[in-house]
Scaffold this active site. Structure first.
Site, PDB file in Angstrom:
ATOM      1  N   GLU A 149      -3.969  10.284  17.301  1.00 33.66           N
ATOM      2  CA  GLU A 149      -4.458  11.671  17.315  1.00 33.66           C
ATOM      3  C   GLU A 149      -5.390  11.910  16.124  1.00 33.66           C
ATOM      4  O   GLU A 149      -6.444  12.544  16.254  1.00 33.66           O
ATOM      5  CB  GLU A 149      -3.279  12.660  17.261  1.00 33.66           C
ATOM      6  CG  GLU A 149      -2.402  12.690  18.505  1.00 33.66           C
ATOM      7  CD  GLU A 149      -1.413  11.533  18.585  1.00 33.66           C
ATOM      8  OE1 GLU A 149      -1.271  10.787  17.582  1.00 33.66           O
ATOM      9  OE2 GLU A 149      -0.798  11.350  19.646  1.00 33.66           O
TER      10      GLU A 149
ATOM     11  N   GLN B 117       0.859  -1.190   0.000  1.00 29.59           N
ATOM     12  CA  GLN B 117       0.000   0.000   0.000  1.00 29.59           C
ATOM     13  C   GLN B 117       0.892   1.235   0.000  1.00 29.59           C
ATOM     14  O   GLN B 117       1.495   1.562   1.027  1.00 29.59           O
ATOM     15  CB  GLN B 117      -0.866  -0.056   1.262  1.00 29.59           C
ATOM     16  CG  GLN B 117      -1.776   1.118   1.494  1.00 29.59           C
ATOM     17  CD  GLN B 117      -2.428   1.007   2.864  1.00 29.59           C
ATOM     18  OE1 GLN B 117      -2.321  -0.007   3.559  1.00 29.59           O
ATOM     19  NE2 GLN B 117      -3.105   2.059   3.281  1.00 29.59           N
ATOM     20  N   GLY B 118       0.987   1.917  -1.139  1.00 33.16           N
ATOM     21  CA  GLY B 118       1.889   3.063  -1.259  1.00 33.16           C
ATOM     22  C   GLY B 118       1.151   4.375  -1.061  1.00 33.16           C
ATOM     23  O   GLY B 118       0.798   5.046  -2.041  1.00 33.16           O
TER      24      GLY B 118
ATOM     25  N   SER C 248      -2.692   7.667  12.836  1.00 32.03           N
ATOM     26  CA  SER C 248      -2.261   7.789  14.240  1.00 32.03           C
ATOM     27  C   SER C 248      -3.458   7.978  15.177  1.00 32.03           C
ATOM     28  O   SER C 248      -4.558   8.359  14.759  1.00 32.03           O
ATOM     29  CB  SER C 248      -1.298   8.969  14.388  1.00 32.03           C
ATOM     30  OG  SER C 248      -2.022  10.178  14.277  1.00 32.03           O
TER      31      SER C 248
ATOM     32  N   SER D  22       4.769  -1.109   3.936  1.00 32.21           N
ATOM     33  CA  SER D  22       4.931  -2.437   4.546  1.00 32.21           C
ATOM     34  C   SER D  22       5.077  -3.503   3.465  1.00 32.21           C
ATOM     35  O   SER D  22       4.315  -3.519   2.484  1.00 32.21           O
ATOM     36  CB  SER D  22       3.718  -2.782   5.416  1.00 32.21           C
ATOM     37  OG  SER D  22       3.663  -1.919   6.517  1.00 32.21           O
TER      38      SER D  22
ATOM     39  N   SER E  16       1.868   6.650   2.202  1.00 35.16           N
ATOM     40  CA  SER E  16       2.680   7.627   2.946  1.00 35.16           C
ATOM     41  C   SER E  16       3.931   8.016   2.169  1.00 35.16           C
ATOM     42  O   SER E  16       4.500   7.209   1.428  1.00 35.16           O
ATOM     43  CB  SER E  16       3.115   7.038   4.293  1.00 35.16           C
ATOM     44  OG  SER E  16       1.994   6.641   5.042  1.00 35.16           O
TER      45      SER E  16
ATOM     46  N   GLU F 246      -8.968  -1.243   6.625  1.00 34.98           N
ATOM     47  CA  GLU F 246      -7.784  -1.443   7.467  1.00 34.98           C
ATOM     48  C   GLU F 246      -8.195  -1.476   8.944  1.00 34.98           C
ATOM     49  O   GLU F 246      -7.438  -1.954   9.780  1.00 34.98           O
ATOM     50  CB  GLU F 246      -6.806  -0.280   7.194  1.00 34.98           C
ATOM     51  CG  GLU F 246      -5.393  -0.518   7.635  1.00 34.98           C
ATOM     52  CD  GLU F 246      -4.410   0.487   7.044  1.00 34.98           C
ATOM     53  OE1 GLU F 246      -4.812   1.360   6.247  1.00 34.98           O
ATOM     54  OE2 GLU F 246      -3.223   0.391   7.379  1.00 34.98           O
TER      55      GLU F 246
HETATM   56  C1  LIG Z   1       4.308  -0.366  11.347  1.00 28.75           C
HETATM   57  C2  LIG Z   1       3.859   0.629  10.330  1.00 28.75           C
HETATM   58  C3  LIG Z   1       3.443   0.201   9.076  1.00 28.75           C
HETATM   59  C4  LIG Z   1       3.056   1.129   8.126  1.00 28.75           C
HETATM   60  N1  LIG Z   1       2.696   0.680   6.880  1.00 28.75           N
HETATM   61  C5  LIG Z   1       2.352   1.572   5.927  1.00 28.75           C
HETATM   62  C6  LIG Z   1       2.034   1.124   4.620  1.00 28.75           C
HETATM   63  O1  LIG Z   1       2.052  -0.072   4.312  1.00 28.75           O
HETATM   64  N2  LIG Z   1       1.723   2.052   3.682  1.00 28.75           N
HETATM   65  C7  LIG Z   1       1.690   3.384   3.965  1.00 28.75           C
HETATM   66  O2  LIG Z   1       1.368   4.167   3.068  1.00 28.75           O
HETATM   67  N3  LIG Z   1       1.989   3.851   5.197  1.00 28.75           N
HETATM   68  C8  LIG Z   1       2.328   2.975   6.179  1.00 28.75           C
HETATM   69  N4  LIG Z   1       2.651   3.414   7.443  1.00 28.75           N
HETATM   70  C9  LIG Z   1       2.710   4.846   7.680  1.00 28.75           C
HETATM   71  C10 LIG Z   1       1.575   5.383   8.546  1.00 28.75           C
HETATM   72  O3  LIG Z   1       0.366   5.383   7.851  1.00 28.75           O
HETATM   73  C11 LIG Z   1       1.990   6.804   8.985  1.00 28.75           C
HETATM   74  O4  LIG Z   1       3.153   6.682   9.776  1.00 28.75           O
HETATM   75  C12 LIG Z   1       0.913   7.487   9.759  1.00 28.75           C
HETATM   76  O5  LIG Z   1      -0.188   7.765   8.950  1.00 28.75           O
HETATM   77  C13 LIG Z   1       1.424   8.799  10.387  1.00 28.75           C
HETATM   78  O6  LIG Z   1       2.029   9.592   9.404  1.00 28.75           O
HETATM   79  P1  LIG Z   1       3.513  10.178   9.609  1.00 28.75           P
HETATM   80  O7  LIG Z   1       4.400   9.073  10.035  1.00 28.75           O
HETATM   81  O8  LIG Z   1       3.872  10.953   8.401  1.00 28.75           O
HETATM   82  O9  LIG Z   1       3.410  11.162  10.852  1.00 28.75           O
HETATM   83  P2  LIG Z   1       2.885  12.663  10.814  1.00 28.75           P
HETATM   84  O10 LIG Z   1       1.655  12.770   9.984  1.00 28.75           O
HETATM   85  O11 LIG Z   1       4.019  13.562  10.491  1.00 28.75           O
HETATM   86  O12 LIG Z   1       2.463  12.859  12.330  1.00 28.75           O
HETATM   87  C14 LIG Z   1       3.447  13.047  13.365  1.00 28.75           C
HETATM   88  C15 LIG Z   1       2.709  13.224  14.675  1.00 28.75           C
HETATM   89  O13 LIG Z   1       1.874  14.398  14.602  1.00 28.75           O
HETATM   90  C16 LIG Z   1       0.524  14.047  14.890  1.00 28.75           C
HETATM   91  N5  LIG Z   1      -0.369  14.826  14.021  1.00 28.75           N
HETATM   92  C17 LIG Z   1      -0.233  15.024  12.685  1.00 28.75           C
HETATM   93  N6  LIG Z   1      -1.242  15.786  12.231  1.00 28.75           N
HETATM   94  C18 LIG Z   1      -2.043  16.061  13.299  1.00 28.75           C
HETATM   95  C19 LIG Z   1      -3.250  16.803  13.462  1.00 28.75           C
HETATM   96  N7  LIG Z   1      -3.857  17.421  12.435  1.00 28.75           N
HETATM   97  N8  LIG Z   1      -3.785  16.871  14.706  1.00 28.75           N
HETATM   98  C20 LIG Z   1      -3.187  16.237  15.768  1.00 28.75           C
HETATM   99  N9  LIG Z   1      -2.029  15.543  15.662  1.00 28.75           N
HETATM  100  C21 LIG Z   1      -1.478  15.449  14.445  1.00 28.75           C
HETATM  101  C22 LIG Z   1       0.398  12.566  14.582  1.00 28.75           C
HETATM  102  O14 LIG Z   1      -0.624  11.964  15.329  1.00 28.75           O
HETATM  103  C23 LIG Z   1       1.774  12.053  15.009  1.00 28.75           C
HETATM  104  O15 LIG Z   1       1.793  11.840  16.399  1.00 28.75           O
HETATM  105  C24 LIG Z   1       3.050   2.520   8.423  1.00 28.75           C
HETATM  106  C25 LIG Z   1       3.449   2.956   9.699  1.00 28.75           C
HETATM  107  C26 LIG Z   1       3.850   2.027  10.641  1.00 28.75           C
HETATM  108  C27 LIG Z   1       4.282   2.515  11.993  1.00 28.75           C
END
Ligand SMILES: Cc1cc2nc3c(=O)[nH]c(=O)nc-3n(C[C@H](O)[C@H](O)[C@H](O)COP(=O)(O)OP(=O)(O)OC[C@H]3O[C@@H](n4cnc5c(N)ncnc54)[C@H](O)[C@@H]3O)c2cc1C
Length: 376
Positions: free
Chosen positions: A359, A122-123, A357, A157, A125, A240
């Site tokens: 939040e 799933q692409g 997340s 992933s 992020s 999901e």
């Molecule tokens: C084990 C694992 C597997 C994953 N697999 C995939 C996958 O297969 N495909 C894929 O596309 N992605 C995948 N992800 C990515 C995942 O979807 C993202 O990490 C997640 O959506 C958070 O995005 P980010 O890491 O960019 O954090 P950010 O969006 O930068 O957020 C950072 C922090 O800020 C908080 N935050 C951000 N915006 C807000 C807001 N508006 N209000 C309050 N708080 C906020 C968040 O809650 C977090 O605590 C995976 C992640 C993990 C940990």
């Protein structure tokens, strides 16, 4: 097929085949081995028919209620035959293909995923785009025969194992935000794709960076319509948070039972155990109603964010309890069981991040379910 009959017949079949489907316990934390073993189990349950129930006949299924899929994953997970994270990727990606791919493409591809002949990823992020998918930048430019894709994804992933990717791309201007996104179904062996695994803190190379350097994607790989990828993502994310999480709860239930069995006498605080048990049952009650709504044909939406918040809470609570009860064995032990508890404890920290997340889930609940306003 009715659930009661399915359950009885499947349980009997699993009793007969459990030994041959069991993973190599000494290598249970090795992702290469998990993926190899997953294919073995999926092929066996597909060829015996179980994996085909609950999926439409037009993609190789046998029809019937989606509840049958929920029970199959529950039974496999509860018997420790599959790891729910890798098993449940099917539940996340196959419904999107069925709903949005050209029918011939869905008919060709979905059986490969169900049977374990292929892995998909799933692409969504990107380095600058996780919670806020509306800002994604990986660009798809129209060409004569389809699109040329350039950009980067991250945290993808299982990309190093995947034959295909459900990819969100930018087709509008950067300002078009969620209106200018298009979903494509991409072959991972297309020239120009580079996959670099990332080591997570539990030591597994579960996710990857994926680079797209002028990757050609044919016209018939469009999912849905041009510039309507946002609605596909919004339809995919509830999957999901539905059947995949039901399977995860079966695994948490099993690990909690194993903790109770394995922990030294008196090591588990009974009040803490009661609280974790109650959290687990609350999640299962919630998820059960989600499974039944899905089976009734309801369109899942933002209310599945409640399921995700509850699941993340109980997942972390189960492994917090294990750390408290087993202490040094989890932190420092070298034997496979200690290693497994440690790996799972560390991975449970990701439960409040993956699939959106904690939040963000709470924002969705506040704004879309409780009508508590927007960011301002
Ligand atoms: C084990 C694992 C597997 C994953 N697999 C995939 C996958 O297969 N495909 C894929 O596309 N992605 C995948 N992800 C990515 C995942 O979807 C993202 O990490 C997640 O959506 C958070 O995005 P980010 O890491 O960019 O954090 P950010 O969006 O930068 O957020 C950072 C922090 O800020 C908080 N935050 C951000 N915006 C807000 C807001 N508006 N209000 C309050 N708080 C906020 C968040 O809650 C977090 O605590 C995976 C992640 C993990 C940990």
């Amino acid at each position: 097929m009715e659930l009661d009959d399915f359950r009885t017949d499947l349980d009997t079949w699993l009793d007969e085949h459990e030994a041959e489907l069991a993973p190599d316990r000494a290598r249970i934390d090795d992702l290469d081995e998990q993926m190899r073993h997953l294919s073995v189990v999926k092929r066996a349950v597909f060829d015996a028919g179980w994996m085909r129930w609950g999926w439409p006949e037009r993609v190789g299924g046998l029809g019937g209620s989606t509840i049958l899929r929920a029970y199959l994953g529950e039974a496999l997970t509860a018997r420790d035959l599959v790891e729910p994270g890798v098993y449940s990727m099917t539940e996340v990606l196959a419904p999107t293909m069925i709903d949005y791919a050209p029918p011939e493409l869905a008919a060709e591809m979905v059986p490969k995923l169900l049977r374990g002949d292929e892995t998909w990823c799933q692409g969504f992020s990107e380095p600058g785009t996780g919670s806020n998918l509306g800002s994604l930048a990986c660009r798809a430019t129209p060409t004569d025969g389809g699109w040329r894709v350039a950009g980067q994804k991250v945290w993808t992933s299982l990309a190093q194992y995947a034959q295909r990717c459900v990819l969100l791309t930018r087709t509008g201007t950067p300002e078009s935000a969620h209106r200018g996104i298009t979903a494509l179904f991409v072959d991972m062996d297309t020239p120009g794709i580079t996959v670099r695994p990332i080591e997570a803190m539990h030591g597994s190379l579960e996710f990857c960076e994926v680079f797209f350097d002028d990757v050609a994607v044919p016209t018939d790989r469009l999912l849905g319509k041009v510039d309507q990828g946002w609605s596909i993502a919004m339809d995919l994310l509830p999957f999901e948070r539905s059947t995949a999480l039901w399977h995860r709860a079966a695994y948490l239930n099993r690990r909690l039972q194993q903790l109770v069995t394995d922990a030294p006498s008196g090591a588990i605080d009974p009040v803490a155990l009661g609280e974790v048990t109650q959290l687990l049952h609350a999640f299962r009650a919630r998820s059960r109603s989600t499974q039944h709504r899905m089976a009734a044909g309801d369109r899942l939406g933002p209310e599945t964010s409640i399921d995700k918040v509850l699941l993340a809470t109980v997942e972390q609570a189960v492994f917090d309890l294990a750390l408290d009860a087993l202490g040094p064995a989890v932190a420092l032990g070298d034997d496979p069981e200690a290693h497994r508890w440690r790996t799972e404890y560390l991975y449970s920290r990701a439960a409040t991040i993956y699939g959106g997340s904690a939040e963000i889930q709470r924002n969705i609940v506040a704004r879309r379910l409780l009508d508590l306003g927007d960011d301002r």
